[in-house]
Design a protein around this motif. Structure first.
Motif, PDB file in Angstrom:
ATOM      1  N   ASN A 204      -2.531  10.256  -5.605  1.00 29.24           N
ATOM      2  CA  ASN A 204      -1.913   9.391  -4.592  1.00 29.24           C
ATOM      3  C   ASN A 204      -0.948  10.165  -3.703  1.00 29.24           C
ATOM      4  N   THR A 205      -0.075  10.934  -4.325  1.00 24.64           N
ATOM      5  CA  THR A 205       0.989  11.596  -3.571  1.00 24.64           C
ATOM      6  C   THR A 205       0.483  12.755  -2.723  1.00 24.64           C
ATOM      7  N   TYR A 206      -0.811  13.083  -2.801  1.00 24.48           N
ATOM      8  CA  TYR A 206      -1.389  14.087  -1.913  1.00 24.48           C
ATOM      9  C   TYR A 206      -1.868  13.461  -0.603  1.00 24.48           C
TER      10      TYR A 206
ATOM     11  N   PHE B 120       0.837  -1.200   0.000  1.00 26.91           N
ATOM     12  CA  PHE B 120       0.000   0.000   0.000  1.00 26.91           C
ATOM     13  C   PHE B 120       0.874   1.254   0.000  1.00 26.91           C
ATOM     14  N   LEU B 121       1.889   1.271   0.854  1.00 29.85           N
ATOM     15  CA  LEU B 121       2.780   2.431   0.929  1.00 29.85           C
ATOM     16  C   LEU B 121       3.544   2.634  -0.373  1.00 29.85           C
ATOM     17  N   GLU B 122       3.887   1.534  -1.035  1.00 27.30           N
ATOM     18  CA  GLU B 122       4.566   1.634  -2.324  1.00 27.30           C
ATOM     19  C   GLU B 122       3.657   2.314  -3.346  1.00 27.30           C
ATOM     20  N   VAL B 123       2.392   1.923  -3.375  1.00 22.47           N
ATOM     21  CA  VAL B 123       1.418   2.545  -4.288  1.00 22.47           C
ATOM     22  C   VAL B 123       1.216   4.007  -3.923  1.00 22.47           C
ATOM     23  N   LEU B 124       1.113   4.295  -2.638  1.00 19.54           N
ATOM     24  CA  LEU B 124       0.890   5.660  -2.164  1.00 19.54           C
ATOM     25  C   LEU B 124       2.003   6.600  -2.621  1.00 19.54           C
ATOM     26  N   ASN B 125       3.213   6.077  -2.761  1.00 22.02           N
ATOM     27  CA  ASN B 125       4.347   6.900  -3.148  1.00 22.02           C
ATOM     28  C   ASN B 125       4.537   7.029  -4.659  1.00 22.02           C
TER      29      ASN B 125
ATOM     30  N   GLU C  76       2.666   1.420 -11.875  1.00 19.51           N
ATOM     31  CA  GLU C  76       4.102   1.280 -11.665  1.00 19.51           C
ATOM     32  C   GLU C  76       4.459   0.272 -10.574  1.00 19.51           C
ATOM     33  N   VAL C  77       3.452  -0.260  -9.889  1.00 19.40           N
ATOM     34  CA  VAL C  77       3.689  -1.204  -8.794  1.00 19.40           C
ATOM     35  C   VAL C  77       3.163  -2.570  -9.201  1.00 19.40           C
ATOM     36  N   GLU C  78       3.960  -3.593  -8.966  1.00 16.73           N
ATOM     37  CA  GLU C  78       3.564  -4.961  -9.299  1.00 16.73           C
ATOM     38  C   GLU C  78       2.378  -5.377  -8.438  1.00 16.73           C
ATOM     39  N   GLY C  79       1.336  -5.871  -9.098  1.00 15.96           N
ATOM     40  CA  GLY C  79       0.147  -6.332  -8.396  1.00 15.96           C
ATOM     41  C   GLY C  79       0.128  -7.842  -8.264  1.00 15.96           C
TER      42      GLY C  79
END
Length: 123
Positions: A33-35, A6-11, A72-75
């Motif tokens: 996301n980054t907000y 989750f944190l990876e996606v958030l960033n 950009e994040v592996e699901g």
């Protein structure tokens, strides 16, 4: 509650949908996301500039849904990961958290605070 995935996606950059519902009508507003700023106690703080219809809905029903993701994040099955978040919301217009968010996001007029009750990975 906030997993590493989750944190990876958030960033990463991506669109966040915020769904509020009252008077038999759902309303959706978007941000990035980054907000989203996570707190140590399981809340998300979101800078709000307009979001007036969302605020009116939340005054009547504080339950909200959020979705966010990033390609950009592996699901679970390849590129792209997303989440469904459930929680309760309120708006903050003053105080220390508002001050910290205002320093970071000069455009905000209020802060949407979401107390997260559930996070589910959807992709």
């Amino acid at each position: 509650m906030f997993t590493e995935k989750f944190l990876e996606v958030l960033n990463k950059e991506g669109v966040v949908a915020i769904v509020s519902c009252a008077d038999n009508e759902a309303h959706v507003v978007n941000t990035w996301n980054t907000y989203l700023v996570k707190t140590d106690d399981g809340r998300l703080l979101i800078p709000a500039w307009a979001m007036r219809k969302t605020e009116k809905k939340i005054l009547k029903n504080d339950r909200v849904l959020l979705t966010l993701g990033s390609k950009e994040v592996e699901g679970r099955r390849g590129p792209g990961c997303g989440f469904l978040i459930e929680g309760t919301a309120r708006y903050i217009a003053s105080g220390p958290e508002w001050d910290r968010m205002k320093d970071r996001f000069s455009f905000l007029t209020r802060v949407l605070e979401v107390t997260v009750t559930s996070i589910k990975q959807t992709l």
